[in-house]
Design an enzyme around this catalytic site. Structure first.
Site, PDB file in Angstrom:
ATOM      1  N   THR A 191       0.720  -1.293  -0.026  1.00  0.00           N
ATOM      2  CA  THR A 191      -0.107   0.053  -0.123  1.00  0.00           C
ATOM      3  C   THR A 191       1.081   1.221   0.234  1.00  0.00           C
ATOM      4  OG1 THR A 191      -1.564  -1.162   1.217  1.00  0.00           O
ATOM      5  CG2 THR A 191      -1.675   1.056   1.452  1.00  0.00           C
ATOM      6  N   ARG A 219     -11.746  -9.673  -2.635  1.00  0.00           N
ATOM      7  CA  ARG A 219     -11.296  -9.309  -1.272  1.00  0.00           C
ATOM      8  C   ARG A 219     -10.667  -7.775  -1.198  1.00  0.00           C
ATOM      9  NH1 ARG A 219      -6.174  -6.896   0.606  1.00  0.00           N
ATOM     10  NH2 ARG A 219      -5.677  -7.910   2.846  1.00  0.00           N
ATOM     11  N   GLY A 221      -9.126  -4.802   1.791  1.00  0.00           N
ATOM     12  CA  GLY A 221      -8.331  -4.939   2.701  1.00  0.00           C
ATOM     13  C   GLY A 221      -8.587  -3.725   3.454  1.00  0.00           C
ATOM     14  N   THR A 242      -0.214   0.107   6.314  1.00  0.00           N
ATOM     15  CA  THR A 242       0.314  -0.725   5.321  1.00  0.00           C
ATOM     16  C   THR A 242       0.611  -1.904   5.895  1.00  0.00           C
ATOM     17  OG1 THR A 242       1.900  -0.951   3.600  1.00  0.00           O
ATOM     18  CG2 THR A 242       2.599   0.448   5.402  1.00  0.00           C
ATOM     19  N   GLY A 243       0.282  -3.076   5.337  1.00  0.00           N
ATOM     20  CA  GLY A 243       0.489  -4.245   6.223  1.00  0.00           C
ATOM     21  C   GLY A 243      -0.655  -5.299   5.783  1.00  0.00           C
ATOM     22  N   GLY A 245      -3.868  -6.483   5.698  1.00  0.00           N
ATOM     23  CA  GLY A 245      -5.054  -5.590   6.094  1.00  0.00           C
ATOM     24  C   GLY A 245      -6.114  -6.362   6.836  1.00  0.00           C
TER      25      GLY A 245
END
Length: 323
Positions: A191, A219, A221, A242-243, A245
């Site tokens: 992201t 999907r 996030g 960010t990571g 989700g």
């Protein structure tokens, strides 16, 4: 009971005095700053040229956002313009650089939020919108809703005159090969996000993403979820995450950080580190960028790297990837 006779001369003097003594927001200029990220992860096996290209991409984006702030544009303008630069750069997993789903298609999410009045807009699972962040802003400012998804979002973009592209615009042989190889080790960023505070003290935050490689179609996030991947509140803090989700959604990460600043009187660094450490304890990878109401920044991530940059009107600036 109102008097039947009004002393208009005295009333006129009173009104003039009130006008003089009421401060105008537009004249109350303050320092400004902007912070951006290009995703958290391992960034393994990157060559020196690739590292420099990522840093150049971050620098270009933050310069565009900073220039907007410098010319007294709003934090919303700065956030949108900086994210558009990142969305147009195929090095980042957003817009043109979006990764593929398990069905070899690209589905993009984005959100934006304004700290002045808690307005927010988001889009999810769009496939032909060149700059999802611009559509998210349109949702916020031009509709009575907060989020649109899929074909409904794309129809809204068409009606609004927001640029649409053929899905081939997003094609990437390298990302398609990665999907097909199902590599365990990712060097692709996730992201992208931006948080800014303008000369009027108003804050904004935005996040945009192509999601996870090999994700199931449909999907969604954390990036388009207000409170999970994006949150901002004037005089408190703004966050873009960010990571992984799913964990950011479950723990409402972005708002949780700001709530700890607001209610526990923590610094943004303390709050961000606490939440990111808690994510690490449950084996959730990720990171955040944060600004407080005075334009001070913080970064926190539990991966070996997070592409990030900061620039402020007091002359501070840097671009980093690794810890």
């Amino acid at each position: 009971m109102w008097p039947t006779i009004v002393n208009y001369k005295s009333l006129k003097v009173l009104i003039l005095c009130l006008i003089v003594t009421i401060p105008l927001q537009s004249s109350e200029k303050q320092s400004f700053s902007i912070v951006i990220h290009g995703g958290a992860g391992w960034f393994s096996n990157l060559s020196d040229d690739e590292v420099q290209a990522i840093k150049d991409g971050l620098s270009n984006a933050i310069d565009v956002g900073f220039t907007a702030l410098q010319s007294n544009q709003t934090s919303l303008d700065a956030v949108e313009k900086a994210i558009v630069v990142l969305e147009n750069n195929d090095l980042f997993n957003a817009g043109k650089g979006s990764v593929y789903t398990s069905e070899e298609k690209q589905e993009m999410d984005a959100s934006i939020m304004y700290g002045l009045n808690n307005q927010a807009g988001a889009v999810a699972s769009v496939t032909n919108v060149k700059n999802p962040i611009s559509l998210a802003r349109h949702v916020m400012e031009k509709t009575k809703h907060v989020m649109f998804a899929g074909k409904g979002a794309e129809r809204l973009a068409l009606e609004a005159g927001i640029e649409l592209v053929d899905p081939e615009y997003f094609y990437s042989e390298e990302k398609l090969r990665r999907l097909r190889d199902l590599k365990k080790e990712e060097k692709k960023m996730g992201t992208v996000g931006v948080v800014a505070i303008d000369v009027y003290g108003n804050m904004a935050a935005g996040t945009s993403t192509g999601g996870m490689t090999n994700k199931l179609p449909g999907r969604i996030g954390d990036a388009p979820i207000i409170g999970a991947g994006t949150w901002v509140e004037n005089k408190v803090c703004g966050v873009s995450g960010t990571g992984h989700g799913e964990f950011f959604i479950r723990f409402n990460v972005a708002k949780e950080i700001c709530d700890r600043v607001k209610y526990k009187n923590l610094s943004i660094s303390e709050a961000a580190n606490q939440v990111v450490d808690e994510l690490q304890a449950i084996e959730a990878d990720g990171g955040v960028i944060v600004l407080d109401g005075r334009g001070r920044h913080a970064f926190s991530f539990n991966t070996p790297a997070m592409a990030r940059a900061f620039k402020s009107s007091d002359g501070k600036e840097f671009v980093e990837i690794y810890k």
